[in-house]
Design an enzyme around this catalytic site. Structure first.
Site, short mmCIF file in Angstrom:
data_model
loop_
_atom_site.label_atom_id
_atom_site.label_comp_id
_atom_site.label_asym_id
_atom_site.label_seq_id
_atom_site.Cartn_x
_atom_site.Cartn_y
_atom_site.Cartn_z
N ARG A 224 0.65 -1.15 -0.17
CA ARG A 224 0.01 -0.10 -0.12
C ARG A 224 0.91 1.29 -0.09
O ARG A 224 1.91 1.26 0.44
CB ARG A 224 -0.79 -0.22 1.16
CG ARG A 224 -2.10 -1.13 0.98
CD ARG A 224 -3.24 -0.54 0.42
NE ARG A 224 -4.17 -1.39 0.21
CZ ARG A 224 -4.50 -2.30 -0.70
NH1 ARG A 224 -3.52 -2.71 -1.57
NH2 ARG A 224 -5.57 -3.27 -0.93
N HIS A 272 -1.45 0.56 -9.74
CA HIS A 272 -2.17 -0.07 -8.84
C HIS A 272 -2.95 -1.41 -9.51
O HIS A 272 -4.06 -1.60 -9.61
CB HIS A 272 -3.28 0.50 -8.28
CG HIS A 272 -3.75 -0.20 -6.70
ND1 HIS A 272 -3.94 0.51 -5.51
CD2 HIS A 272 -3.73 -1.45 -6.61
CE1 HIS A 272 -4.11 -0.38 -4.93
NE2 HIS A 272 -4.14 -1.54 -5.28
#
Ligand code: GLV
Length: 309
Positions: A224, A272
């Site tokens: 993350r 992502h």
């Protein structure tokens, strides 16, 4: 009784259509046009807006639409008695293993630099290294980290792994706990972050940690964005502590146009995509969990809120 699908920046219509193919009798609501908020008992959420869950008084469980559920665990609008779930699929694990191996091969064979040289019309053979000199260290040996570590080891890389608690993986040198982190880092040339985001792991990718790596070192972050202290990465790249960074996740996504990472030759950015949840892979799991929830059974893949994963 219904399932709610809720996401910003992702079209959930294909997910609804796949769920309805899996079970045509389902009642599926697509946020924001929810017809009957009181009937919603189960929700699938990705990047949900703040406060939105206060509109569903009969919610029993919420599942992430991915492997990570930090966006749900940190949402104050989800009351503590609600189960929070994650998705677990072989496809997510495999995509991540492929992403990490691709990034390691890129580092090994300098494809990014050659791509830039090509754009400049430049023929220049760069210094060459071999995989024995590039020990890969994986932070996080959950289901995704373990598969990634095993696959890399099977492909002939030297791999070590670090986790909070003790793990044993064939072909992988394992370390655990705070006391073994420095030993793990000192042998690592390519550091891969596949940790869940928790209070303990937020900001773990910082200057102090980068300095402990074996140089020249490289970073791959597919965990993350909040694992990384962004200004520490820039400093580490500028001072040669790190040679390159491959980043799939960012504090702010999409990465803002003016972000300094965009213009750095040593930073490779992907939007992502390291592990994408495909509706066909997860429809069966979502429907099973929904049925478990409405019939009062324990759902699958519940997050332990005290650990944060
Ligand atoms: C992606 O980031 C996921 O959590 O699946």
């Amino acid at each position: 009784m219904s399932i709610l699908l809720i996401a910003q920046n992702r079209d959930m219509k294909p997910v609804r259509d796949t769920l309805l193919r899996e079970d045509p009798d389902l009642e599926v609501e697509l946020w924001p046009a929810v017809r009957n908020p009181g009937a919603v008992q189960f929700a699938i959420a990705w990047n949900q807006p703040g406060e939105v869950f206060r509109q569903f008084p009969n919610l029993k469980a919420v599942s992430s639409f991915g492997a990570g559920a930090d966006h749900l665990l940190s949402d104050p609008a989800i009351p503590p008695h609600i189960d929070i779930l994650r998705l677990e699929t072989d496809s997510i694990d495999r995509q991540m293993a492929d992403y990490v191996e691709g990034a390691c091969l890129q580092i090994l064979r300098s494809f990014s630099q050659y791509m830039r040289q090509q754009m400049r019309g430049e023929w220049n053979q760069l210094p060459h290294t071999t995989r024995e000199h590039l020990t890969i260290g994986i932070l996080g040996l959950g289901r995704i980290g373990s598969l990634t570590a095993r696959e890399l080891a099977n492909s002939g890389w030297n791999v070590s792994g670090w986790a909070r608690s003790e793990k044993s993986l064939e072909g992988v040198r394992t370390f655990h706990g705070a006391s073994e982190l420095s030993g793990f880092l000192s042998a690592t040339r390519i550091l891969v972050c596949l940790l869940p985001l928790t209070n303990e792991t937020e900001g773990i990718l910082n200057l102090e940690l980068f300095k402990k790596l074996k140089r020249p070192a490289h970073l791959i972050n597919a965990g993350r964005g909040a694992h990384l202290v962004e200004e520490d990465l820039i400093y580490a790249l500028d001072t040669g502590i790190l040679q390159s960074a491959t980043l799939d996740v960012f504090l702010e996504e999409p990465l803002p146009d003016t972000h300094p990472f965009w213009n750095r030759e040593r930073v490779t950015i992907t939007p992502h995509i390291a592990a994408i949840t495909e509706p066909e892979d997860v429809a069966g799991q979502i429907v099973e969990n929904y049925k478990r929830v409405i019939s009062g059974m324990k759902p699958l893949h519940v997050i332990d809120r005290s650990r944060g994963y």
